[in-house]
Scaffold this motif. Structure first.
Motif, short mmCIF file in Angstrom:
data_model
loop_
_atom_site.label_atom_id
_atom_site.label_comp_id
_atom_site.label_asym_id
_atom_site.label_seq_id
_atom_site.Cartn_x
_atom_site.Cartn_y
_atom_site.Cartn_z
N LEU A 45 0.90 -1.34 -0.05
CA LEU A 45 0.02 -0.06 -0.02
C LEU A 45 0.76 1.41 -0.19
O LEU A 45 0.57 2.30 -0.71
CB LEU A 45 -0.79 0.03 1.25
N TYR A 46 2.05 1.22 0.68
CA TYR A 46 2.53 2.28 0.99
C TYR A 46 4.06 2.62 0.49
O TYR A 46 5.03 3.68 0.69
CB TYR A 46 2.95 2.80 2.44
N GLN A 47 4.54 1.42 -0.37
CA GLN A 47 5.94 1.53 -0.84
C GLN A 47 6.24 2.63 -1.62
O GLN A 47 5.43 3.03 -2.69
CB GLN A 47 6.21 0.23 -1.44
N LEU A 57 15.44 1.09 1.26
CA LEU A 57 15.70 1.95 2.31
C LEU A 57 17.04 2.25 2.44
O LEU A 57 18.06 1.72 2.49
CB LEU A 57 15.40 0.89 3.74
N ALA A 58 17.12 3.60 2.48
CA ALA A 58 18.58 4.52 2.33
C ALA A 58 19.36 4.26 3.66
O ALA A 58 18.57 4.01 4.80
CB ALA A 58 18.24 5.84 2.27
N PRO A 59 20.39 3.99 3.75
CA PRO A 59 21.21 3.52 5.04
C PRO A 59 21.07 4.67 6.05
O PRO A 59 20.83 4.56 7.33
CB PRO A 59 22.88 3.77 4.47
N PHE A 83 10.62 0.31 5.88
CA PHE A 83 10.93 0.40 4.28
C PHE A 83 10.31 2.03 3.99
O PHE A 83 10.16 2.68 4.78
CB PHE A 83 9.75 -0.53 3.58
N THR A 84 10.84 2.39 2.66
CA THR A 84 10.53 3.54 2.24
C THR A 84 9.05 3.81 1.76
O THR A 84 8.59 3.11 0.92
CB THR A 84 11.42 3.90 0.92
N ILE A 106 9.00 4.63 6.44
CA ILE A 106 9.68 5.60 6.92
C ILE A 106 9.60 6.82 5.35
O ILE A 106 9.92 6.26 4.29
CB ILE A 106 11.22 5.63 7.14
N PRO A 107 8.96 8.08 5.70
CA PRO A 107 8.75 8.74 4.27
C PRO A 107 10.21 9.04 3.73
O PRO A 107 10.96 9.45 4.16
CB PRO A 107 8.10 10.09 4.94
N ALA A 108 10.01 8.71 2.34
CA ALA A 108 11.09 9.31 1.49
C ALA A 108 11.64 10.76 1.75
O ALA A 108 12.73 11.18 1.53
CB ALA A 108 10.71 9.11 0.04
N ASN A 109 10.52 11.79 1.98
CA ASN A 109 11.17 13.19 2.07
C ASN A 109 11.70 13.39 3.46
O ASN A 109 12.27 14.50 3.71
CB ASN A 109 9.76 13.95 2.49
#
Length: 311
Positions: A45-47, A57-59, A83-84, A106-109
């Motif tokens: 749903l949120y990826q 997922l960024a380090p 996950f992002t 976790i929001p990409a922003n």
């Protein structure tokens, strides 16, 4: 028409206890299934999918999340799968104590880029964001959170998951159904409606169903308000830094909503108030606490925390 109706009535009367138990169990299961099957439903749903590919997922985000878990003293045996997410706020689902674990989006922003990049197309409610406009600039600033604000947002989701509040939120629906059924049957016996015409019993059942739904709506919204207030206060009380981050998080959330209200025009005025709160979708229900109320609650906890350290 009378034949099938009478047959259905007789069937319900004969198996009403089993039907009630089955209905309550189904309601509870429907409410909690999203958390029981959080992996992979929440990620579906949120990826965040930039350029047609799921963003890993960024380090930096992984490190941020681990820092929050360490600050809160979460046991290593509790399973979290970050996950992002494409959302502007963290999302979560699941039960970290179960083998399937819990998912945290976790929001990409939180990385600052690429979501708030002026060259990156962002569509909100079917309308692209003009980052060069005054409202777009305010929105970009609102989406840029400090380290403390990001930690507060993630810690709030961890507190929610650790408390297993999702199971508590699934209880009002089956509880109200069972209570409505028991009170309706008792009232019909007391009033002697079982010996009266079926139309009268049907009308009574309809009134009872409406009353039961009103009680359900009130109890669900009240429980949500209490949980949201508790989550904010508990997270803000972790430390002065978390309290300060919580105040900033809600301030920027309100600022972002005001910017969206301007960017979306007439549609934005239907979604957000001039102060940045979300306009309730139902005239008789307020499903969530206003963001201004949540900000003020966190601000109060933060002030208490700061003053206690000074004394």
């Amino acid at each position: 028409m009378a034949g099938p109706l009478w047959w259905a009535t007789a069937f319900v009367q004969r198996h009403r206890t089993a039907l009630l138990v089955g209905s309550c169990t189904s309601l509870f299961g429907a409410q909690i299934s999203y958390h029981l099957f959080a992996d992979p439903v929440a990620q579906w749903l949120y990826q965040y999918w930039p350029q047609g590919q799921p963003a890993p997922l960024a380090p930096e985000l992984q490190s941020l999340f681990q820092e929050v878990l360490q600050d809160m003293g979460i046991p290593s045996g509790h399973c979290y799968k970050p996950f992002t997410a494409f959302t502007f706020q963290p999302v979560s689902a699941g039960f970290p104590r179960l083998p399937a674990g819990a998912m945290v989006g976790i929001p990409a922003n939180f990385l600052g880029v690429p979501v708030t990049n002026t060259n990156h197309l962002v569509v909100i409610h079917g309308q692209s964001v003009n980052w060069q406009s005054p409202a777009g600039t305010r929105l970009k600033e609102a989406l840029t959170l400090t380290h403390d604000a990001q930690k507060f947002a993630l810690a709030r989701e961890v507190v929610y998951l650790e408390s297993s509040a999702a199971a508590l939120q699934a209880l009002p629906a089956p509880a109200c159904l069972a209570a409505t059924w028991a009170l309706t049957v008792g009232a019909k016996h007391a009033l002697g409606l079982y010996g009266g015409p079926m139309n009268l019993r049907a009308a009574f059942n309809l009134v009872a169903a409406v009353a039961g739904f009103v009680v359900y709506a009130f109890s669900t919204d009240s429980l949500t308000h209490a949980l949201e207030g508790w989550l904010d206060r508990h997270t803000a009380s972790l430390s002065a830094a978390y309290g300060r981050g919580g105040v900033e998080f809600y301030e920027k959330l309100l600022t972002g909503n005001v910017a969206l209200r301007s960017l979306l025009g007439s549609h934005g005025e239907k979604l957000y108030t001039p102060s940045g709160n979300v306009v309730p979708r139902h005239w008789f229900r307020i499903k969530h606490l206003p963001y201004t109320t949540r900000r003020d609650s966190v601000l109060q906890v933060w002030r208490v925390t700061v003053n206690s350290r000074r004394s």
